[in-house]
Design an enzyme around this catalytic site. Structure first.
Site, PDB file in Angstrom:
ATOM      1  N   ASP A 165      12.253  -1.021  -2.076  1.00 35.65           N
ATOM      2  CA  ASP A 165      11.817  -0.076  -1.058  1.00 35.65           C
ATOM      3  C   ASP A 165      12.021  -0.680   0.324  1.00 35.65           C
ATOM      4  O   ASP A 165      12.576  -1.775   0.470  1.00 35.65           O
ATOM      5  CB  ASP A 165      10.366   0.360  -1.294  1.00 35.65           C
ATOM      6  CG  ASP A 165       9.358  -0.746  -1.066  1.00 35.65           C
ATOM      7  OD1 ASP A 165       9.748  -1.924  -0.993  1.00 35.65           O
ATOM      8  OD2 ASP A 165       8.152  -0.439  -0.956  1.00 35.65           O
TER       9      ASP A 165
ATOM     10  N   ASP B 165       8.578  -4.969  -0.864  1.00 43.58           N
ATOM     11  CA  ASP B 165       7.500  -5.507  -1.701  1.00 43.58           C
ATOM     12  C   ASP B 165       7.466  -4.825  -3.064  1.00 43.58           C
ATOM     13  O   ASP B 165       6.735  -5.243  -3.962  1.00 43.58           O
ATOM     14  CB  ASP B 165       6.139  -5.394  -1.006  1.00 43.58           C
ATOM     15  CG  ASP B 165       5.742  -3.962  -0.668  1.00 43.58           C
ATOM     16  OD1 ASP B 165       6.585  -3.057  -0.805  1.00 43.58           O
ATOM     17  OD2 ASP B 165       4.579  -3.762  -0.267  1.00 43.58           O
TER      18      ASP B 165
ATOM     19  N   ASP C  31      10.236  -2.098   2.731  1.00 46.17           N
ATOM     20  CA  ASP C  31       9.717  -3.409   3.118  1.00 46.17           C
ATOM     21  C   ASP C  31       9.831  -4.423   1.990  1.00 46.17           C
ATOM     22  O   ASP C  31       9.316  -5.535   2.093  1.00 46.17           O
ATOM     23  CB  ASP C  31       8.271  -3.310   3.610  1.00 46.17           C
ATOM     24  CG  ASP C  31       7.315  -2.727   2.573  1.00 46.17           C
ATOM     25  OD1 ASP C  31       7.779  -1.990   1.678  1.00 46.17           O
ATOM     26  OD2 ASP C  31       6.109  -2.992   2.661  1.00 46.17           O
TER      27      ASP C  31
ATOM     28  N   SER D  59       6.965   1.095   5.004  1.00 47.89           N
ATOM     29  CA  SER D  59       7.372   0.982   3.611  1.00 47.89           C
ATOM     30  C   SER D  59       8.473   1.980   3.275  1.00 47.89           C
ATOM     31  O   SER D  59       9.565   1.923   3.825  1.00 47.89           O
ATOM     32  CB  SER D  59       6.151   1.154   2.709  1.00 47.89           C
ATOM     33  OG  SER D  59       6.469   0.951   1.364  1.00 47.89           O
TER      34      SER D  59
END
Length: 454
Positions: free
Chosen positions: A247, A251, A249, A102
């Site tokens: 961010d 999500d 990743d 992440s």
């Protein structure tokens, strides 16, 4: 502490490469996940995706080997965002694994696990079982391989995922609009253009679109205001209507208005809640206990039922499933949608914010105003020797105020409130405080920090 004690968190697995996470650990986790799937479901295949970190390919290969040896088939969807993996888990009705750290720095990697339909896997829902088997594998006790090894196939779901994201808004609400997205060399560089190229009225500019897990421009952590600096400057210099900060990743997303001012996760949660209640009158809306008290106020004002939850995606997804809530939001910019398998998606949230701004006919700086009613401290971290002891001492100092222990210590003193939570991984206490105005907020923070460090 064993390496697994270091990397297995409350709702995912994360650590530094290669001292904590390496191919052997990834393989052991694959075996552990396979055994858990066999014991907890009838699934026969697992979806795997990864972000752009250099260690991703070797970890996917090692993890897959653990699944294949236990007779499970692997559907490798390659590079993708975490919400794309959740989508694949939903449409294929299969467990999933997303290799990502992440927003963490370049030296990290990790894995987020889910069961079929993107159902969360956390410490209370299977992650400890995965850890136990993985520990046995690392100690040399590997379960007997299945009679039939699994098979591996590659599948591209990017286009289908992009079409799915578009179903969450009325495209007519998104009128002519200039948007700039800072994807921070993360997976937003792949998924954001795939969605936005389908929006005829939107002019998109992407900052730092190259997929590069070394993050050469700035960290992929938009929760930190410093990492939004480039985006805010570009919004104003380029005359954009909205800025989006993703961010690593992709999500999560933080929103910047046309004046270059960032919106908090609480403000965005309130705005998204209003949109959800317009489509689902009277529905339940989740908000974690760090969100502004404006969020439940707005939900009630629009006829909804606010439900307060602990922090963390595995907890929120479970509460959504239990209550039938249509939407949930966190101060950290995770936004969950029931029709997205209760999973979070930065892209879906982005489009809904854009649609709300478009249908209002006014700038985003004015759209946000009704949802910003208080002054917040933001999250303040303090290093302490004994976090639990400090929490108990602070609790005693505010004994006259209403308190609860849903997640750490929350103290409600009427016109102001605060939450103290210990970090899961570091000797830190996390303070979040909200008051009626900035001066009061700053004064209360100073007093509390004095108590914490006494």
């Amino acid at each position: 502490m064993s390496v697994l004690d270091q990397v297995v968190k409350a709702y995912d697995i994360r650590g530094t490469v290669p001292d904590q996470l390496n191919a052997d650990v990834a393989h052991a986790l694959g075996v552990g996940f396979a055994i858990h799937i066999r014991q907890a479901s009838t699934a026969e295949q697992v979806v795997i995706a990864r972000d752009m970190r250099p260690s991703g390919p070797q970890f996917v290969e090692a993890f897959s080997r653990g699944l294949l040896d236990q007779g499970l088939d692997v559907v490798d969807i390659g590079l993708g965002s975490t919400d794309m993996m959740y989508y694949a888990s939903g449409i294929l009705d299969a467990p999933g694994a997303m290799f990502t750290a992440s927003h963490n720095p370049a030296g990290y990697n990790g894995v987020k696990l889910c069961m079929a339909g993107a159902r969360p896997v956390g410490v209370d829902t299977g992650l400890l079982d995965v850890k136990r088997v993985a520990a046995e594998v690392l100690d040399g006790t590997t379960p007997r391989p299945a009679a039939r090894a699994g098979t591996r196939v590659e599948r591209n779901v990017l286009d289908d995922f992009a079409e799915h994201v578009l179903t969450f808004v009325d495209l007519d609400d998104i009128g002519p609009m200039k948007v700039v997205a800072d994807t921070a060399n993360g997976m937003g560089g792949l998924v954001v253009p795939a969605v936005f190229e389908r929006l005829a009225n939107v002019e998109l500019e992407v900052m730092y679109p190259e997929l590069d897990g070394t993050f050469p421009n700035h960290p992929a952590d938009p929760l930190q205001p410093a990492n939004q600096r480039d985006l805010r400057a570009r919004v104003t210099s380029g005359g954009f209507d909205i800025g989006l900060a993703f961010d690593g990743d992709a999500d999560r997303v933080f929103v910047v208005d046309e004046q270059g001012e960032g919106m908090s996760g609480s403000t965005t949660t309130a705005l998204l809640a209003v949109a959800a209640l317009r489509q689902n009158p009277g529905a339940s809306i989740l908000h974690n206990l760090i969100c502004s008290r404006a969020v439940p106020e707005v939900v009630r004002e629009h006829g909804g039922v606010p439900i307060r939850t602990k922090v963390g995606h595995s907890f929120i997804k479970q509460v959504m499933a239990d209550t039938g809530a249509v939407f949930g939001g966190e101060h950290s910019a995770h936004y969950y949608f029931a029709r997205n398998y209760n999973a979070d998606s930065g892209l879906i949230a982005s489009l809904v914010v854009m649609a709300e701004a478009g249908r209002s006919g006014i700038p985003l700086s004015e759209v946000r105003r009704p949802y910003e009613r208080y002054s917040a401290s933001g999250e303040i971290n303090t290093e302490v020797d004994d976090a639990l002891a400090v929490i108990e001492r602070v609790s005693g100092e505010y004994a006259e105020c209403e308190q609860d222990r849903l997640d750490g210590l929350t103290v409600n003193c009427g016109e102001w409130w605060f939450n103290l939570r210990p970090s899961n991984t570091e000797p830190l206490l996390r303070l979040n405080l909200e008051a009626a105005d900035r001066d009061s907020c700053d004064d209360r923070v100073a007093a509390l920090l004095g108590s914490i460090t006494a």
